[in-house]
Design an enzyme around this catalytic site. Structure first.
Site, mmCIF file in Angstrom:
data_model
loop_
_atom_site.group_PDB
_atom_site.id
_atom_site.type_symbol
_atom_site.label_atom_id
_atom_site.label_comp_id
_atom_site.label_asym_id
_atom_site.label_seq_id
_atom_site.Cartn_x
_atom_site.Cartn_y
_atom_site.Cartn_z
ATOM 1 N N GLY A 15 14.453 42.613 29.042
ATOM 2 C CA GLY A 15 15.357 41.839 29.893
ATOM 3 C C GLY A 15 15.572 42.526 31.234
ATOM 4 O O GLY A 15 15.524 41.879 32.290
ATOM 5 N N ASN A 67 10.948 39.790 20.105
ATOM 6 C CA ASN A 67 10.036 40.090 18.990
ATOM 7 C C ASN A 67 10.417 39.242 17.781
ATOM 8 O O ASN A 67 11.573 38.854 17.635
ATOM 9 C CB ASN A 67 10.196 41.564 18.570
ATOM 10 C CG ASN A 67 9.320 42.495 19.387
ATOM 11 O OD1 ASN A 67 8.399 42.063 20.090
ATOM 12 N ND2 ASN A 67 9.587 43.787 19.284
ATOM 13 N N LYS A 94 1.338 38.061 17.996
ATOM 14 C CA LYS A 94 2.255 39.176 18.290
ATOM 15 C C LYS A 94 2.986 39.599 17.014
ATOM 16 O O LYS A 94 3.241 40.785 16.789
ATOM 17 C CB LYS A 94 3.232 38.753 19.390
ATOM 18 C CG LYS A 94 4.352 39.717 19.645
ATOM 19 C CD LYS A 94 4.411 40.191 21.075
ATOM 20 C CE LYS A 94 5.682 40.971 21.337
ATOM 21 N NZ LYS A 94 5.596 42.284 21.735
#
Ligand code: KPL
Length: 301
Positions: A12, A101, A182
């Site tokens: 962020g 994530n 991912k």
């Protein structure tokens, strides 16, 4: 475009400082506060070692006019709690981009913000937050955005300012596939590095374990329409290990700093999906239990 960042952790803060430096309007949102707080100074250490100073406005959940495109970069387990104060308040035209994530938050988002444009992002940018106001860019990476609902499809325009700010950003018509890729990388690297309590490069000495974890995931990945062979998954994981060999994974950092990890939304999500599809993942389950045991030393259920 006004960019609003929810979650000023490593990713962020990296996005916020880079967007601001490229000329975009950026603020940080703290949904624990109703109104504007003092602006936050942030020191950005760039890839070439140069340092620059940013100052980011901090707003609260009632400052609705100041909320533009909402980039959600909290830890995955904070997402629903952090967004809850905005339910019923956030203008329906405001796009929400999930950039964290793990997986498993999109369902909640769809239910609670049914009319907002919803998007997901996947980034491989490396960042390390060394203290509350110091962010270090540790690796160039790619950032992909894609729509999670029909309204999200209208927001491909977000890509260009992100590409200007970060050096790479692109639109993906298959963002869920990228999220799964991912997820696989995180499900192998993060718990293993947390258990070994080492930088990611240690996994070059544990390639058998990587191979076994990839092989075990193959039937589930096939069911999700991901047709890579187990060797190809292993290759993908090893490429990331290689590229991030000197870095500590986020889960290693969470355990080392006695913080809650994202395991429930990474391996936990995979275990849940496997169970729903009648599959078993004993080696991933064993890793999951190891991380939960480490976590239980400092996180109460
Ligand atoms: O995303 C990561 C993390 O640390 O969370 C990488 C660097 C890819 C390791 O899995």
């Amino acid at each position: 475009m006004q960019w609003t960042i929810l979650g000023a952790g490593a990713v962020g803060s990296l996005f916020a400082t880079h967007l601001q430096r490229s000329g975009q309007k950026v603020n940080l949102l703290d949904t624990r506060q109703p109104h504007r707080q003092q602006a936050k100074p942030m020191l950005l250490e760039q890839l070439d070692g140069s340092i620059c100073m940013c100052e980011l406005d901090c707003i609260g959940y009632q400052d609705l006019a100041q909320i533009g495109c909402l980039l959600v970069t909290t830890k995955v387990w904070q997402v629903t709690h952090a967004l809850q104060p905005l339910v019923g308040l956030l203008p329906e035209s405001c796009p929400i981009v999930l950039l964290h994530n793990g997986m498993g938050t999109a369902e909640w988002l769809t239910e609670h913000f049914p009319h907002n444009p919803l998007l997901a992002g996947v980034t491989s940018c490396g960042a390390l937050k060394t203290d509350a106001s110091h962010i270090k860019h540790t690796g160039f990476g790619e950032t992909w955005l894609g729509a999670l609902n029909a309204a999200g499809e209208q927001w491909q325009t977000l890509v260009s300012p992100l590409a200007d700010a970060l050096g790479h950003a692109a639109w993906s018509e298959h963002i869920q596939e990228r999220q799964w890729q991912k997820l696989v990388v995180n499900a192998v690297i993060n718990p293993l590095t947390a258990v070994y309590n080492q930088q990611s490069g240690i996994l070059l000495q544990h390639q058998d374990e990587i191979a076994a974890l990839c092989l075990e995931l193959r039937p589930l990945l096939l069911q999700q329409g991901l047709t890579n062979t187990a060797n190809e998954w292993q290759e993908l994981v090893l490429q990331v290990v290689d590229r991030t060999a000197k870095n500590y994974s986020s889960m290693q950092q969470d355990i080392a700093n006695r913080r809650r990890t994202e395991i429930d939304y990474i391996t936990g999500y995979l275990l849940q999906q496997a169970e729903q599809n009648g599959l078993e993942l004993p080696q991933h389950r064993a890793l999951y239990l190891k991380i939960k045991a480490l976590e239980s030393q400092f996180v109460t259920a």
